[in-house]
Design a protein around this motif. Structure first.
Motif, PDB file in Angstrom:
ATOM      1  N   ALA A   1     -37.380  -0.543 -11.015  1.00 35.60           N
ATOM      2  CA  ALA A   1     -37.374  -0.557 -12.477  1.00 35.60           C
ATOM      3  C   ALA A   1     -36.054  -1.071 -13.039  1.00 35.60           C
ATOM      4  CB  ALA A   1     -37.664   0.845 -13.018  1.00 35.60           C
ATOM      5  N   VAL A   2     -34.962  -0.883 -12.296  1.00 35.90           N
ATOM      6  CA  VAL A   2     -33.647  -1.317 -12.792  1.00 35.90           C
ATOM      7  C   VAL A   2     -33.113  -2.532 -12.055  1.00 35.90           C
ATOM      8  CG1 VAL A   2     -33.021   0.974 -13.620  1.00 35.90           C
ATOM      9  CG2 VAL A   2     -32.407   0.312 -11.290  1.00 35.90           C
ATOM     10  N   ARG A   3     -33.661  -2.810 -10.855  1.00 31.64           N
ATOM     11  CA  ARG A   3     -33.215  -3.963 -10.079  1.00 31.64           C
ATOM     12  C   ARG A   3     -34.421  -4.507  -9.320  1.00 31.64           C
ATOM     13  NH1 ARG A   3     -28.157  -4.191  -5.743  1.00 31.64           N
ATOM     14  NH2 ARG A   3     -28.468  -6.360  -5.095  1.00 31.64           N
ATOM     15  N   PRO A   4     -34.989  -5.626  -9.765  1.00 29.22           N
ATOM     16  CA  PRO A   4     -36.241  -6.094  -9.166  1.00 29.22           C
ATOM     17  C   PRO A   4     -36.110  -6.700  -7.778  1.00 29.22           C
ATOM     18  CG  PRO A   4     -35.500  -7.620 -10.858  1.00 29.22           C
ATOM     19  CD  PRO A   4     -34.596  -6.426 -10.943  1.00 29.22           C
ATOM     20  N   HIS A   5     -34.892  -6.982  -7.317  1.00 26.77           N
ATOM     21  CA  HIS A   5     -34.732  -7.525  -5.965  1.00 26.77           C
ATOM     22  C   HIS A   5     -35.314  -6.547  -4.948  1.00 26.77           C
ATOM     23  CE1 HIS A   5     -32.256 -10.784  -7.439  1.00 26.77           C
ATOM     24  NE2 HIS A   5     -31.524  -9.913  -8.093  1.00 26.77           N
ATOM     25  N   CYS A   6     -35.983  -7.098  -3.942  1.00 27.11           N
ATOM     26  CA  CYS A   6     -36.758  -6.251  -3.042  1.00 27.11           C
ATOM     27  C   CYS A   6     -36.934  -6.974  -1.713  1.00 27.11           C
ATOM     28  CB  CYS A   6     -38.119  -5.981  -3.686  1.00 27.11           C
ATOM     29  SG  CYS A   6     -39.241  -4.920  -2.770  1.00 27.11           S
ATOM     30  N   GLY A   7     -37.041  -6.206  -0.635  1.00 30.11           N
ATOM     31  CA  GLY A   7     -37.341  -6.766   0.669  1.00 30.11           C
ATOM     32  C   GLY A   7     -38.467  -5.992   1.327  1.00 30.11           C
ATOM     33  N   LEU A   8     -39.267  -6.674   2.134  1.00 25.03           N
ATOM     34  CA  LEU A   8     -40.352  -6.038   2.869  1.00 25.03           C
ATOM     35  C   LEU A   8     -40.212  -6.343   4.359  1.00 25.03           C
ATOM     36  CD1 LEU A   8     -43.586  -6.807   0.766  1.00 25.03           C
ATOM     37  CD2 LEU A   8     -41.977  -4.904   0.516  1.00 25.03           C
ATOM     38  N   LEU A   9     -40.559  -5.371   5.181  1.00 27.67           N
ATOM     39  CA  LEU A   9     -40.697  -5.548   6.615  1.00 27.67           C
ATOM     40  C   LEU A   9     -42.114  -5.155   6.987  1.00 27.67           C
ATOM     41  CD1 LEU A   9     -39.711  -5.890   9.582  1.00 27.67           C
ATOM     42  CD2 LEU A   9     -39.026  -3.475   9.492  1.00 27.67           C
ATOM     43  N   ILE A  10     -42.865  -6.096   7.573  1.00 32.71           N
ATOM     44  CA  ILE A  10     -44.213  -5.814   8.051  1.00 32.71           C
ATOM     45  C   ILE A  10     -44.203  -5.969   9.563  1.00 32.71           C
ATOM     46  CG2 ILE A  10     -46.650  -6.431   7.942  1.00 32.71           C
ATOM     47  CD1 ILE A  10     -44.645  -7.798   5.188  1.00 32.71           C
ATOM     48  N   PRO A  11     -44.203  -4.873  10.318  1.00 34.63           N
ATOM     49  CA  PRO A  11     -44.197  -4.983  11.773  1.00 34.63           C
ATOM     50  C   PRO A  11     -45.529  -5.526  12.296  1.00 34.63           C
ATOM     51  CG  PRO A  11     -43.517  -2.783  11.049  1.00 34.63           C
ATOM     52  CD  PRO A  11     -44.140  -3.465   9.877  1.00 34.63           C
ATOM     53  N   ASP A  12     -45.450  -6.350  13.338  1.00 35.51           N
ATOM     54  CA  ASP A  12     -46.638  -6.720  14.109  1.00 35.51           C
ATOM     55  C   ASP A  12     -46.601  -5.833  15.347  1.00 35.51           C
ATOM     56  OD1 ASP A  12     -48.922  -8.012  14.913  1.00 35.51           O
ATOM     57  OD2 ASP A  12     -47.857  -9.676  15.848  1.00 35.51           O
ATOM     58  N   TRP A  13     -47.157  -4.646  15.221  1.00 38.08           N
ATOM     59  CA  TRP A  13     -46.965  -3.577  16.204  1.00 38.08           C
ATOM     60  C   TRP A  13     -47.345  -3.952  17.637  1.00 38.08           C
ATOM     61  CZ3 TRP A  13     -44.429   0.645  14.370  1.00 38.08           C
ATOM     62  CH2 TRP A  13     -44.440   0.874  12.981  1.00 38.08           C
TER      63      TRP A  13
ATOM     64  N   ALA B   1     -42.020  -9.203  13.935  1.00 41.92           N
ATOM     65  CA  ALA B   1     -41.626  -8.655  12.628  1.00 41.92           C
ATOM     66  C   ALA B   1     -41.653  -9.752  11.584  1.00 41.92           C
ATOM     67  CB  ALA B   1     -40.233  -8.050  12.709  1.00 41.92           C
ATOM     68  N   LEU B   2     -42.250  -9.443  10.449  1.00 42.33           N
ATOM     69  CA  LEU B   2     -42.294 -10.326   9.299  1.00 42.33           C
ATOM     70  C   LEU B   2     -41.403  -9.726   8.221  1.00 42.33           C
ATOM     71  CD1 LEU B   2     -43.615 -12.838   8.006  1.00 42.33           C
ATOM     72  CD2 LEU B   2     -45.502 -11.355   7.285  1.00 42.33           C
ATOM     73  N   GLN B   3     -40.323 -10.438   7.887  1.00 47.83           N
ATOM     74  CA  GLN B   3     -39.376  -9.974   6.871  1.00 47.83           C
ATOM     75  C   GLN B   3     -39.474 -10.885   5.653  1.00 47.83           C
ATOM     76  OE1 GLN B   3     -36.267 -10.040  10.121  1.00 47.83           O
ATOM     77  NE2 GLN B   3     -35.317  -8.543   8.745  1.00 47.83           N
ATOM     78  N   LEU B   4     -39.606 -10.271   4.495  1.00 47.49           N
ATOM     79  CA  LEU B   4     -39.727 -11.009   3.244  1.00 47.49           C
ATOM     80  C   LEU B   4     -38.669 -10.527   2.279  1.00 47.49           C
ATOM     81  CD1 LEU B   4     -43.590 -10.573   2.742  1.00 47.49           C
ATOM     82  CD2 LEU B   4     -42.422 -12.317   4.095  1.00 47.49           C
ATOM     83  N   THR B   5     -38.171 -11.429   1.457  1.00 50.80           N
ATOM     84  CA  THR B   5     -37.309 -11.040   0.352  1.00 50.80           C
ATOM     85  C   THR B   5     -37.815 -11.715  -0.906  1.00 50.80           C
ATOM     86  OG1 THR B   5     -34.999 -10.714  -0.335  1.00 50.80           O
ATOM     87  CG2 THR B   5     -35.574 -12.889   0.534  1.00 50.80           C
ATOM     88  N   GLY B   6     -37.552 -11.075  -2.047  1.00 50.62           N
ATOM     89  CA  GLY B   6     -38.028 -11.623  -3.305  1.00 50.62           C
ATOM     90  C   GLY B   6     -37.784 -10.640  -4.431  1.00 50.62           C
ATOM     91  N   THR B   7     -38.700 -10.610  -5.379  1.00 55.47           N
ATOM     92  CA  THR B   7     -38.580  -9.708  -6.521  1.00 55.47           C
ATOM     93  C   THR B   7     -39.889  -8.949  -6.708  1.00 55.47           C
ATOM     94  OG1 THR B   7     -39.238 -11.478  -8.048  1.00 55.47           O
ATOM     95  CG2 THR B   7     -36.868 -11.114  -7.713  1.00 55.47           C
ATOM     96  N   ALA B   8     -39.771  -7.742  -7.224  1.00 57.90           N
ATOM     97  CA  ALA B   8     -40.937  -6.887  -7.437  1.00 57.90           C
ATOM     98  C   ALA B   8     -40.992  -6.435  -8.886  1.00 57.90           C
ATOM     99  CB  ALA B   8     -40.888  -5.679  -6.516  1.00 57.90           C
ATOM    100  N   GLU B   9     -42.200  -6.248  -9.373  1.00 52.03           N
ATOM    101  CA  GLU B   9     -42.422  -5.809 -10.755  1.00 52.03           C
ATOM    102  C   GLU B   9     -43.429  -4.674 -10.764  1.00 52.03           C
ATOM    103  OE1 GLU B   9     -44.024  -7.616 -15.055  1.00 52.03           O
ATOM    104  OE2 GLU B   9     -43.975  -8.874 -13.249  1.00 52.03           O
ATOM    105  N   LEU B  10     -43.129  -3.610 -11.486  1.00 46.09           N
ATOM    106  CA  LEU B  10     -44.085  -2.516 -11.650  1.00 46.09           C
ATOM    107  C   LEU B  10     -45.175  -2.969 -12.610  1.00 46.09           C
ATOM    108  CD1 LEU B  10     -41.714   0.574 -11.968  1.00 46.09           C
ATOM    109  CD2 LEU B  10     -42.434  -0.685  -9.944  1.00 46.09           C
ATOM    110  N   ASN B  11     -46.411  -2.834 -12.181  1.00 46.44           N
ATOM    111  CA  ASN B  11     -47.562  -3.279 -12.954  1.00 46.44           C
ATOM    112  C   ASN B  11     -48.348  -2.050 -13.391  1.00 46.44           C
ATOM    113  OD1 ASN B  11     -50.027  -4.307 -13.862  1.00 46.44           O
ATOM    114  ND2 ASN B  11     -50.105  -5.921 -12.329  1.00 46.44           N
ATOM    115  N   TRP B  12     -48.362  -1.794 -14.703  1.00 49.32           N
ATOM    116  CA  TRP B  12     -49.009  -0.599 -15.235  1.00 49.32           C
ATOM    117  C   TRP B  12     -50.415  -0.872 -15.762  1.00 49.32           C
ATOM    118  CZ3 TRP B  12     -46.469   3.573 -13.840  1.00 49.32           C
ATOM    119  CH2 TRP B  12     -45.072   3.511 -13.653  1.00 49.32           C
TER     120      TRP B  12
END
Length: 294
Positions: A226-238, A243-254
């Motif tokens: 809510a205060v800083r939209p920068h965001c990273g994701l890690l999706i493991p391929d178990w 490993a899939l690593q993503l960076t970008g921005t996220a927004e809360l969708n109401w």
């Protein structure tokens, strides 16, 4: 450092859970109790969240033999590993950095989080703790380690600006992923998200969406976003250790029309960079999905 910052408080109020958050927040402590130290020492993997030199947030896996993460004293954690040279956080963690760390034990559906400051130490890190707390077992898929060879040769990472077909398939089938976020002052946090396969929806090669399910009511991840939209994701391929690593921005969708079943909010994520490794030293069994998944 206050218990909750303005973003967390705003989301708690919007969700009508501020009173619950005030009570739950009492479990957060600065030091590491012995039960938490024992838990960390039993894990073969942790996930670190931090920002790179450009301010982009990433979530990176660190793996080793159980004991590679251990308490030095009640306020310091040793991690006897660093990200691989091709990992997006490799350079950032050669100097002091604010980090979030989450340790997940899939076989027993347990997890705990640590936030603090990491400094390089020999071939690893030392983390001075600022926040230590456990999370409930909700939405954790049960898995067992099938192989763990930390001495295996590191696989080089491939980079891109969007998800290719194979990567989109991995995202669409994921039942577990990790989120790196930070508040307005740069205090980083690593969190876990889980659900049935498809919990992380692919809207396009550069757009993803996931639901926020009811949890501990503290809303640390959503409050950060809510205060800083920068965001990273890690999706493991178990199965492969990839490993899939993503960076970008996220927004809360109401918009309630976007909510998946059981969700109290949607998060829309825009990908700006992709880092992919198709194999790794730590491999896991197929999942036993959580019985509380919506």
């Amino acid at each position: 450092m206050a218990l909750y910052h303005s973003g967390e408080l705003a989301v708690q109020r919007r969700m009508g859970q501020a009173d619950i958050a005030a009570k739950v927040g009492r479990m957060i402590r600065r030091d590491l109790p012995s039960v938490a130290a024992d838990f960390l020492a039993a894990q073969p993997m942790v996930v670190l969240a931090a920002a790179d030199a450009a301010g982009r947030l990433w979530a990176s896996p660190l793996v080793g033999r159980p004991g590679f993460v251990h308490a030095v004293d009640p306020g310091t954690i040793a991690v006897d590993a660093r990200p691989a040279a091709s990992d997006p956080l490799a350079e950032a963690l050669t100097r002091p950095a604010r980090v979030g760390m989450i340790a997940l034990e899939p076989v027993r559906r347990r997890r705990m989080r640590v936030n603090g400051t990491a400094r390089p130490h020999d071939d690893g890190l030392r983390i001075v703790t600022e926040q230590v707390y456990s999370n409930c077992p909700k939405y954790i898929s049960r898995r067992w380690v099938t192989a763990n060879d930390p001495e295996a040769a590191q696989v080089d990472a491939r980079r891109g600006a969007g998800l290719d077909a194979r990567q989109r398939a991995i995202v669409a089938s994921a039942d577990t992923f990790f989120v790196a976020s930070a508040d307005g002052e740069g205090h980083a946090d690593a969190s876990h998200r889980g659900g049935n396969p498809g919990v992380l929806r692919v809207l396009s090669p550069t757009r993803l969406r996931w639901p926020d399910y009811r949890g501990n009511s503290m809303f640390m991840t959503l409050g950060n976003l809510a205060v800083r939209p920068h965001c990273g994701l890690l999706i493991p391929d178990w199965p492969t250790g990839g490993a899939l690593q993503l960076t970008g921005t996220a927004e809360l969708n109401w918009d309630a029309d976007t909510f998946a079943t059981g969700a109290q909010c949607s998060i829309d994520f825009t990908v700006t960079e992709v880092v992919w490794r198709d194999a790794g030293p730590l491999r896991w069994s197929p999942p036993e999905l959580s019985p509380v998944n919506p």
